[in-house]
Write a protein that holds these residues in place. Structure first.
Motif, PDB file in Angstrom:
ATOM      1  N   VAL A  44      32.444  52.642  49.808  1.00 21.85           N
ATOM      2  CA  VAL A  44      33.354  53.784  49.853  1.00 21.85           C
ATOM      3  C   VAL A  44      34.805  53.321  49.686  1.00 21.85           C
ATOM      4  O   VAL A  44      35.639  54.028  49.138  1.00 21.85           O
ATOM      5  N   TYR A  45      35.099  52.103  50.142  1.00 21.63           N
ATOM      6  CA  TYR A  45      36.477  51.610  50.158  1.00 21.63           C
ATOM      7  C   TYR A  45      36.480  50.099  49.969  1.00 21.63           C
ATOM      8  O   TYR A  45      35.740  49.383  50.648  1.00 21.63           O
ATOM      9  N   ILE A  46      37.310  49.616  49.058  1.00 20.14           N
ATOM     10  CA  ILE A  46      37.574  48.183  48.916  1.00 20.14           C
ATOM     11  C   ILE A  46      39.085  48.022  48.933  1.00 20.14           C
ATOM     12  O   ILE A  46      39.767  48.389  47.977  1.00 20.14           O
ATOM     13  N   GLY A  47      39.600  47.513  50.019  1.00 21.31           N
ATOM     14  CA  GLY A  47      41.028  47.248  50.114  1.00 21.31           C
ATOM     15  C   GLY A  47      41.296  45.799  49.746  1.00 21.31           C
ATOM     16  O   GLY A  47      40.486  44.921  50.023  1.00 21.31           O
ATOM     17  N   TYR A  48      42.419  45.551  49.092  1.00 25.98           N
ATOM     18  CA  TYR A  48      42.793  44.171  48.800  1.00 25.98           C
ATOM     19  C   TYR A  48      44.256  43.980  49.129  1.00 25.98           C
ATOM     20  O   TYR A  48      45.068  44.898  49.063  1.00 25.98           O
ATOM     21  N   SER A  49      44.571  42.758  49.528  1.00 30.42           N
ATOM     22  CA  SER A  49      45.932  42.424  49.899  1.00 30.42           C
ATOM     23  C   SER A  49      46.085  40.915  49.821  1.00 30.42           C
ATOM     24  O   SER A  49      45.111  40.191  49.701  1.00 30.42           O
ATOM     25  N   GLY A  50      47.319  40.463  49.891  1.00 27.85           N
ATOM     26  CA  GLY A  50      47.568  39.035  49.858  1.00 27.85           C
ATOM     27  C   GLY A  50      47.862  38.507  48.462  1.00 27.85           C
ATOM     28  O   GLY A  50      47.999  37.310  48.258  1.00 27.85           O
ATOM     29  N   GLY A  51      47.949  39.398  47.499  1.00 26.32           N
ATOM     30  CA  GLY A  51      48.237  39.002  46.131  1.00 26.32           C
ATOM     31  C   GLY A  51      48.007  40.174  45.204  1.00 26.32           C
ATOM     32  O   GLY A  51      47.530  41.229  45.615  1.00 26.32           O
ATOM     33  N   SER A  52      48.349  39.965  43.951  1.00 22.83           N
ATOM     34  CA  SER A  52      48.187  41.040  42.978  1.00 22.83           C
ATOM     35  C   SER A  52      46.820  40.950  42.311  1.00 22.83           C
ATOM     36  O   SER A  52      46.124  39.950  42.400  1.00 22.83           O
ATOM     37  N   LEU A  53      46.473  42.018  41.644  1.00 24.19           N
ATOM     38  CA  LEU A  53      45.224  42.099  40.888  1.00 24.19           C
ATOM     39  C   LEU A  53      45.616  42.448  39.452  1.00 24.19           C
ATOM     40  O   LEU A  53      46.334  43.431  39.226  1.00 24.19           O
ATOM     41  N   ALA A  54      45.180  41.638  38.498  1.00 19.12           N
ATOM     42  CA  ALA A  54      45.532  41.875  37.100  1.00 19.12           C
ATOM     43  C   ALA A  54      45.086  43.271  36.663  1.00 19.12           C
ATOM     44  O   ALA A  54      44.001  43.722  37.023  1.00 19.12           O
TER      45      ALA A  54
END
Length: 114
Positions: A44-54
């Motif tokens: 339902v949710y995928i959070g990302y942090s700590g850097g960018s995503l191309a």
């Protein structure tokens, strides 16, 4: 146990989790593994942090059915942005709206020269 891309996915499935927060590098690794893409597209949710995503990679993940959301924050000021897309804006994953009027500012909470 040392975390690895494989055992993180295994535990995600064993615990029947429906969401996760992860670093972008793992999304890049999993994007090349069809079984991983299948598992992640069910969340339902995928959070990302700590850097960018191309952009190219993020768009490919969205096209595969993943619901990715950027996170931003720090210990000193918390998380000043929304962590979920608004309905109809799921493809705008590269942008994050901030809370408030945008006129907040940081200031000293005391003396730094002590």
């Amino acid at each position: 146990m040392t975390p690895s891309p494989q055992n993180i996915l295994e535990h995600l499935q064993l615990t029947k989790s429906n969401s996760m927060v992860i670093i972008p590098m793992l999304l890049k690794i999993w994007s090349n593994v069809p079984d991983a893409v299948k598992v992640l597209s069910r969340l339902v949710y995928i959070g990302y942090s700590g850097g960018s995503l191309a952009s190219k990679l993020g768009n490919r993940l969205i096209d595969a059915g993943m619901r990715i959301h950027a996170g931003y924050g720090a210990t000193e000021f918390g998380g000043p942005s929304f962590t979920m897309s608004r309905v109809g804006e799921e493809r705008e994953w590269e942008y994050m709206p901030f809370f408030g009027s945008g006129e907040d500012e940081m200031g000293s909470a005391g003396r730094w020269d002590v």
